[in-house]
Design a protein around this motif. Structure first.
Motif, PDB file in Angstrom:
ATOM      1  N   TYR A 275      42.596 -17.531  71.444  1.00 32.31           N
ATOM      2  CA  TYR A 275      41.571 -16.577  71.041  1.00 32.31           C
ATOM      3  C   TYR A 275      42.159 -15.466  70.458  1.00 32.31           C
ATOM      4  O   TYR A 275      43.030 -14.798  71.059  1.00 32.31           O
TER       5      TYR A 275
ATOM      6  N   ARG B 115      43.748 -19.437  61.209  1.00 31.64           N
ATOM      7  CA  ARG B 115      42.838 -19.834  62.215  1.00 31.64           C
ATOM      8  C   ARG B 115      43.309 -20.111  63.494  1.00 31.64           C
ATOM      9  O   ARG B 115      44.511 -20.160  63.621  1.00 31.64           O
TER      10      ARG B 115
ATOM     11  N   TYR C  87      38.437 -26.354  69.786  1.00 38.12           N
ATOM     12  CA  TYR C  87      37.532 -25.599  68.843  1.00 38.12           C
ATOM     13  C   TYR C  87      38.580 -24.988  67.909  1.00 38.12           C
ATOM     14  O   TYR C  87      39.212 -24.648  68.488  1.00 38.12           O
TER      15      TYR C  87
ATOM     16  N   ARG D 103      38.790 -21.818  65.263  1.00 40.58           N
ATOM     17  CA  ARG D 103      38.186 -20.515  64.673  1.00 40.58           C
ATOM     18  C   ARG D 103      38.890 -20.142  63.528  1.00 40.58           C
ATOM     19  O   ARG D 103      39.932 -19.778  63.527  1.00 40.58           O
TER      20      ARG D 103
ATOM     21  N   ASP E 170      34.038 -20.566  58.577  1.00 38.96           N
ATOM     22  CA  ASP E 170      34.062 -20.627  59.978  1.00 38.96           C
ATOM     23  C   ASP E 170      32.485 -21.518  60.340  1.00 38.96           C
ATOM     24  O   ASP E 170      32.563 -22.249  61.358  1.00 38.96           O
TER      25      ASP E 170
ATOM     26  N   GLN F  54      33.479 -29.062  64.332  1.00 40.17           N
ATOM     27  CA  GLN F  54      34.121 -29.118  65.771  1.00 40.17           C
ATOM     28  C   GLN F  54      34.022 -30.378  66.333  1.00 40.17           C
ATOM     29  O   GLN F  54      32.918 -31.233  66.203  1.00 40.17           O
TER      30      GLN F  54
END
Length: 701
Positions: free
Chosen positions: A302, A323, A345, A347, A360, A365
C-alpha cells in the motif's frame, strides 16, 4: 589446591633428578589427587623453590593450562597461588584472543591480571586493541587505559578509535569513553561514548549513515539502528531526512519461523514539507507452510499516492509504477489434486493525491479467486487420461458490476507412439462458463479439440577435442491442430479476454533444435552442457476467424499466417550467453518484435551485458550494464538505459566502491533526466553500512 606438572627440555633435563629428589614426587602426587586442569611449564632453565612453591624460568618459557598458553623470555610462577609474572616478549594465547606486551602479571586461578604496553588481537572479528596498561578482569573481560581499537591490520591502520578508557568483552562489545575517530593518525571526530561489537555474530547497534543529494528530494541523510530480537527475527529502524520532502520514519521487521516460513514487513511514513503532503507505505511479504500443509504466500503493498514510487523508487519498474498490487494466496496439494485461492487487490494511482482515479473506480478486482485442478490421471487400464481445470472468481469494481464467474473445463486425452519414434496425441475438452449477478445468471458451454503429431530425432557426433569429446544434436518437430467452434456469447458479460473464447481452426508447427556437448574434466568425469537451443514456430489459419491465442493476437484480419517466432538460447561457455526472441511478419511488414540480450562474465566480478528491445510502433530500447573488478581495490558498476525511438537517455547509474582491508567507501550517481542524485556511504569492518533509505519497498529476502 591446583594440579601442576613440570616438563623440562634441552639441557634442563640435568635438573630433573634434583627436582625428583626435592619436589618432583609431590608434583606427581598433586596431579593425581587434585581435580582441575593441569599446568605444564617448559623452559631452558628452571629453578624450583620447594619452600615457597615458586618456579624461576628463563629462556623460551611456555606455561600451559587447558587451552591457554603463556610465553615469555623469563617467568616467575607460584604453584600454590597460581600467580605468574612474565617479562620480555610476552604472549598469552587462547582460542578467542592473543594478548601481547612487555610485562605481564596473571593469576591463573582467577584469570585476572595486567599487562604493560599491551595489545589484544581477536582473530574471529579481526579486532585489534592497544593500550598503556591492559587489565584482565575475567575470562573474557579486559579494561584498557589510554587505548585504541580498530579492525585494520598494520602498525599504522587506515582508521582507529582512541579512548581514555575502554572496556572490552570478547563476544560482546567494546565500550569507550571520550572517543576520537582517526583517519590514519589524524583525529576527525569526537564522541563522548560509543559501543562497538566484538563478535562475528549479528549484533544490535547503529549502522554507518548514508548521505546524499538529489534535485527532487534535496539533501539526504539516513540514520539506521539494527536490533536483534531473537535468533530468528530482527528489525531495522530508519530515520531519514529529505530537505525538500520531509522527515521519514520507518521500521523493517524480518522473521524466520522455522522450516520454510519467513517474511518481512515494512511501515514507513514521511512528514511532508514545503507543500508536500504526508506519504505512507506499507509492505508485507511472506512465504511458508501453515498447519495442514497449506502453502501461504503474500505480497501486500500500500502506498498513499503514485508520488511515492516516483519520489523513492530506485530501479526501473519501481519508480515509474502507476499502481500498487496486493496478493494473498493459499494452496494445498494432495495426490493429483491442487486447490488454490487468492485475494488480489489493485490500486491505481494518480499523480494528483486529492482526486480519486477514474481508472481505479473501474479496476477489476478478484476478491476472491479459487482454482481447483485435477492433474492428468489414467482412466483405469485404458489409453485415455482425464484432467479437470476449474476456477471460481468474484469480480468486483468500485463503480461497476459485481459478478460471480465459474469456469469448468474437463479434458480427455490420449497419446500413442507407433513405431517407437512417432508421437500422436489427441485432446477433447469442454469449457462450461456460468455467470451470476443481481439475481440473474447466464451460462454457456464451448467444446474444443486438439490433435498433435511429433517426434524426436537425435545423433551424436565425435569431436575428440581437448575439452569437448562429443556433441549430440536433437531435432524435435511437431504439428498441432486446434479447433473451437463458433458459439454466440453475446449474452455473457465481457470483463476481460478470458470471458470470450473465439472460433478457432488453425494448424501450427514448431521445430526445436538442441545441441548438447559432452565435456571431459581433468579428473575424467563427464559433464554435459546444452550450448544451443533454437525453436521456430508459426500458425496457419484455415478459416480466417477471430482468435485468442498469443501467436495470432497480432495477426491482421486478412492474413492466414501468423508471425514467425524465433527463440534462440546460446551458451557457448559457462560464462557467456546470447538470447534472442523475434516475431517476423512473413506476409510483409518486417519485424514486429525483436528482443536480444548477451553478456560475458569471468566469475571474478567482471561482467558486461547488452540488451536490445524493439516493438514496432511502440518501443525501441537499449540497455547496457558493466561490472569491473580489475581495478581492485576499486569496484565499478555502470548501467544505462536509452530510448532509441525518442533519442533520450532514460537512466544512467554509476556505483563505485573503494574496498580496503578494514573499510569501504561507496559512491553512487543516478541520472533519470528529471532527477539527479548523488549518495555516499561508508562501512567499517564490524559496522555495516546503510544501503538504502527506509522508503525502499523492494524485498531484501
Amino acid at each position: 589446591m591446583k594440579n601442576y606438572c613440570i616438563v623440562l627440555r634441552g639441557w634442563a633435563f640435568l635438573l630433573l633428578a634434583l627436582l625428583m629428589l626435592e619436589g618432583g614426587a609431590a608434583c606427581a602426587e598433586e596431579y593425581k589427587d587434585t581435580p582441575g586442569a593441569p599446568v605444564s611449564l617448559e623452559a631452558e632453565e628452571l629453578v624450583f623453590d620447594q619452600k615457597t612453591g615458586e618456579y624461576q624460568a628463563q629462556g623460551d618459557v611456555l606455561l600451559r593450562r587447558g587451552d591457554q598458553t603463556l610465553a615469555a623470555e623469563s617467568m616467575q610462577f607460584n604453584q600454590t597461588t597460581g600467580d605468574a609474572q612474565a617479562v620480555g616478549h610476552v604472549r598469552l594465547f587462547d582460542p578467542e584472543a592473543l594478548v601481547t606486551g612487555e610485562r605481564l602479571r596473571l593469576n591463573l586461578n582467577k584469570e585476572t591480571g595486567s599487562i604493560e604496553n599491551g595489545r589484544i588481537f581477536l582473530p574471529k572479528a579481526n579486532f585489534h586493541v592497544a593500550g598503556n596498561e591492559i587489565e584482565k578482569l575475567g575470562e573474557d573481560h579486559y579494561r584498557i587505559q589510554n587505548g585504541t581499537f580498530t579492525t585494520c591490520d598494520g602498525e599504522r591502520p587506515s582508521w582507529k578509535f582512541s579512548a581514555r578508557q575502554l572496556d572490552v568483552t570478547v563476544g560482546g562489545y567494546a565500550w569507550a569513553k571520550h572517543v576520537l575517530f582517526h583517519l590514519y593518525d589524524v583525529p576527525v571526530l569526537y564522541l563522548p561514548v560509543m559501543g562497538y561489537p566484538v563478535k562475528v555474530e549479528r549484533e544490535s547497534g547503529f549502522l554507518m549513515p548514508r548521505f546524499g543529494q538529489s534535485n527532487k528530494r534535496g539533501t539526504e541523510l539516513s540514520l539506521v539502528y539494527y536490533q536483534v530480537l531473537d535468533r530468528h527475527m530482527d528489525a531495522t529502524f530508519y530515520l531519514d531526512y529529505f530537505s525538500k520532502l520531509g522527515v521519514g520514519k520507518g521500521v523493517e521487521y524480518r522473521y524466520f519461523l522455522g522450516h520454510d516460513n519467513d517474511g518481512e514487513a515494512l511501515l514507513y511514513h514521511v512528514s511532508g514539507l514545503n507543500g508536500h503532503s504526508d506519504q505512507v507505505a506499507v509492505n508485507w511479504q511472506h512465504m511458508g507452510t501453515l498447519p495442514g500443509q497449506v502453502w501461504l504466500t503474500s505480497k501486500v503493498q500500500y502506498v498513499s499516492s503514485r508520488n511515492y514510487f516516483s519520489d523513492f523508487g530506485e530501479v526501473a519498474g519501481e519508480y515509474n509504477r502507476s499502481r500498487a498490487e496486493s496478493v494473498v494466496a493459499l494452496s494445498r496439494h494432495w495426490g493429483n489434486n491442487n486447490l488454490a485461492g487468492q485475494f488480489k487487490y489493485i490500486r491505481q494511482l494518480n499523480q494528483d493525491d486529492d482526486e480519486p482515479s477514474v481508472d481505479d473506480d473501474q479496476t477489476l478486482q478478484r476478491l476472491p479467486e479459487v482454482r481447483f485442478n485435477m492433474l492428468r490421471q489414467r482412466l483405469g487400464y485404458s489409453p485415455f487420461y482425464f484432467r479437470l481445470d476449474s476456477s471460481g472468481t468474484y469480480l468486483w469494481q468500485k463503480k461497476g458490476a459485481e459478478v460471480a464467474r465459474l469456469s469448468l473445463r474437463p479434458v480427455v486425452s490420449t497419446q500413442f507412439t507407433p513405431g517407437d519414434w512417432l508421437e500422436l496425441g489427441a485432446e477433447i475438452g469442454y469449457r462450461q462458463k456460468l455467470y451470476a449477478w443481481s439475481g440473474d445468471q447466464e451460462y454457456k458451454g464451448i467444446p474444443d479439440a486438439t490433435l498433435r503429431m511429433g517426434t524426436r530425432l537425435s545423433r551424436v557426433y565425435d569431436v575428440a577435442g581437448d575439452t569437448v569429446s562429443k556433441i549430440q544434436h536433437v531435432l524435435q518437430p511437431e504439428v498441432i491442430y486446434y479447433y473451437v467452434p463458433k458459439v454466440n456469447q453475446d449474452d455473457l458479460p465481457q470483463f476481460e479476454s478470458f470471458d470470450f473464447v473465439g472460433r478457432r481452426n488453425t494448424v501450427s508447427y514448431g521445430l526445436v533444435n538442441r545441441f548438447v556437448a559432452k565435456l571431459e574434466s581433468p579428473t575424467g568425469q563427464a559433464d554435459y552442457h546444452e550450448f544451443l537451443y533454437l525453436r521456430l514456430a508459426q500458425e496457419y489459419d484455415l478459416s480466417l476467424t477471430e482468435h485468442t491465442d498469443l501467436l495470432a493476437a497480432e495477426r491482421p484480419e486478412a492474413e492466414r499466417w501468423s508471425d514467425l517466432r524465433t527463440e534462440l538460447i546460446f551458451r557457448p561457455t559457462r560464462h557467456s550467453y546470447f538470447d534472442l526472441d523475434t516475431r517476423l511478419a512473413t506476409s510483409g511488414g518486417g519485424l514486429r518484435t525483436f528482443l536480444a540480450e548477451g553478456g560475458l562474465e569471468d566469475g571474478k566480478g567482471n561482467a558486461a551485458s547488452l540488451r536490445y528491445r524493439y516493438r514496432r510502433d511502440e518501443q525501441e530500447y537499449l540497455g547496457a550494464k558493466l561490472d569491473l573488478a580489475v581495478l581492485k581495490p576499486v569496484y565499478l558498476n555502470y548501467e544505462q538505459r536509452y530510448a532509441l525511438d525518442e533519442s533520450t537517455t532514460l537512466e544512467n547509474v554509476l556505483n563505485l566502491e573503494y574496498r580496503a582491508q578494514c573499510w569501504s567507501m561507496f559512491l553512487s550517481w543516478r541520472d533519470r533526466g528529471d532527477e539527479q542524485e548523488f549518495t555516499i556511504s561508508f562501512a567499517l569492518t564490524g559496522i555495516g553500512k546503510t544501503s538504502h533509505f527506509g522508503s525502499r519497498l523492494e524485498p531484501t529476502m
